[in-house]
Motif scaffolding. Structure first.
Motif, PDB file in Angstrom:
ATOM      1  N   ARG A   1     -71.327  14.057  41.999  1.00 24.15           N
ATOM      2  CA  ARG A   1     -70.365  14.320  43.078  1.00 24.15           C
ATOM      3  C   ARG A   1     -70.172  13.130  44.008  1.00 24.15           C
ATOM      4  NH1 ARG A   1     -72.725  19.380  45.891  1.00 24.15           N
ATOM      5  NH2 ARG A   1     -71.449  18.466  47.512  1.00 24.15           N
ATOM      6  N   HIS A   2     -70.911  12.068  43.776  1.00 22.42           N
ATOM      7  CA  HIS A   2     -70.882  10.916  44.669  1.00 22.42           C
ATOM      8  C   HIS A   2     -70.461   9.667  43.908  1.00 22.42           C
ATOM      9  CE1 HIS A   2     -72.960  13.312  47.671  1.00 22.42           C
ATOM     10  NE2 HIS A   2     -73.768  13.718  46.720  1.00 22.42           N
ATOM     11  N   TYR A   3     -70.284   8.593  44.663  1.00 15.58           N
ATOM     12  CA  TYR A   3     -69.991   7.289  44.080  1.00 15.58           C
ATOM     13  C   TYR A   3     -71.192   6.374  44.246  1.00 15.58           C
ATOM     14  CZ  TYR A   3     -64.980   8.340  43.880  1.00 15.58           C
ATOM     15  OH  TYR A   3     -63.765   8.884  43.586  1.00 15.58           O
ATOM     16  N   LEU A   4     -71.304   5.424  43.340  1.00 14.63           N
ATOM     17  CA  LEU A   4     -72.239   4.314  43.471  1.00 14.63           C
ATOM     18  C   LEU A   4     -71.405   3.058  43.657  1.00 14.63           C
ATOM     19  CD1 LEU A   4     -74.797   5.082  40.631  1.00 14.63           C
ATOM     20  CD2 LEU A   4     -74.977   5.645  43.063  1.00 14.63           C
ATOM     21  N   TYR A   5     -71.808   2.214  44.601  1.00 13.36           N
ATOM     22  CA  TYR A   5     -71.020   1.041  44.979  1.00 13.36           C
ATOM     23  C   TYR A   5     -71.730  -0.246  44.592  1.00 13.36           C
ATOM     24  CZ  TYR A   5     -68.287   4.313  47.707  1.00 13.36           C
ATOM     25  OH  TYR A   5     -67.491   5.356  48.079  1.00 13.36           O
ATOM     26  N   ARG A   6     -70.919  -1.268  44.279  1.00 12.31           N
ATOM     27  CA  ARG A   6     -71.415  -2.598  43.926  1.00 12.31           C
ATOM     28  C   ARG A   6     -70.449  -3.627  44.526  1.00 12.31           C
ATOM     29  NH1 ARG A   6     -74.268  -4.572  39.212  1.00 12.31           N
ATOM     30  NH2 ARG A   6     -74.139  -2.481  38.341  1.00 12.31           N
ATOM     31  N   LEU A   7     -71.000  -4.748  44.959  1.00 16.95           N
ATOM     32  CA  LEU A   7     -70.190  -5.845  45.484  1.00 16.95           C
ATOM     33  C   LEU A   7     -69.299  -6.388  44.375  1.00 16.95           C
ATOM     34  CD1 LEU A   7     -69.851  -7.457  48.132  1.00 16.95           C
ATOM     35  CD2 LEU A   7     -71.496  -9.072  47.219  1.00 16.95           C
ATOM     36  N   ALA A   8     -68.021  -6.585  44.669  1.00 15.38           N
ATOM     37  CA  ALA A   8     -67.056  -7.038  43.652  1.00 15.38           C
ATOM     38  C   ALA A   8     -66.650  -8.491  43.838  1.00 15.38           C
ATOM     39  CB  ALA A   8     -65.810  -6.150  43.693  1.00 15.38           C
ATOM     40  N   VAL A   9     -67.175  -9.134  44.852  1.00 12.30           N
ATOM     41  CA  VAL A   9     -66.804 -10.520  45.159  1.00 12.30           C
ATOM     42  C   VAL A   9     -68.071 -11.345  45.377  1.00 12.30           C
ATOM     43  CG1 VAL A   9     -64.590  -9.900  46.211  1.00 12.30           C
ATOM     44  CG2 VAL A   9     -66.635 -10.004  47.628  1.00 12.30           C
TER      45      VAL A   9
END
Length: 121
Positions: A62-70
């Motif tokens: 139900r959630h997102y996992l985030y990662r730096l894209a830059v």
């Protein structure tokens, strides 16, 4: 609790993502930030950073996992250069910046300048 400007919190979130070993949830990221900002505040910052294409996200339940894209170094350098470009006294800004460096930061800056082509003094 002292409130940070959104730009500062965005920068802190980006730095925390850069330091992470992999994708992190909002709750994990929140635990890495000083001052325990509200979950909803961190989530809002992450949504904004996603809209700016500075982070990527993948669904995990139900959630997102985030990662730096830059590249964090490039992002921060671009921001610094942008602020310097609009300063009425760029030399004064650079002078003030250098005066506030820690001894280790000053040493690092001197090493970087020594590696660059051209005469730096």
């Amino acid at each position: 609790m002292t409130r940070r400007p959104l730009g500062q919190l965005e920068a802190e979130v980006l730095a925390a993502l850069a330091a992470a070993d992999g994708p992190v949830s909002t709750a994990e990221l929140r635990s890495r930030l000083a001052g325990a900002p509200a979950y909803t505040t961190v989530n809002t910052i992450l949504f904004r950073l996603h809209d700016k294409r500075l982070v990527t996200r993948v669904r995990a339940g139900r959630h997102y996992l985030y990662r730096l894209a830059v590249d964090e170094a490039r992002l921060v350098a671009d921001r610094m250069h942008s602020h310097l470009r609009f300063a009425s006294d760029p030399a004064g800004v650079l002078s003030q910046f250098v005066r506030t460096l820690s001894p280790q930061e000053e040493t690092t800056l001197r090493e970087i300048l020594a590696e660059q082509p051209g005469d730096h003094g």
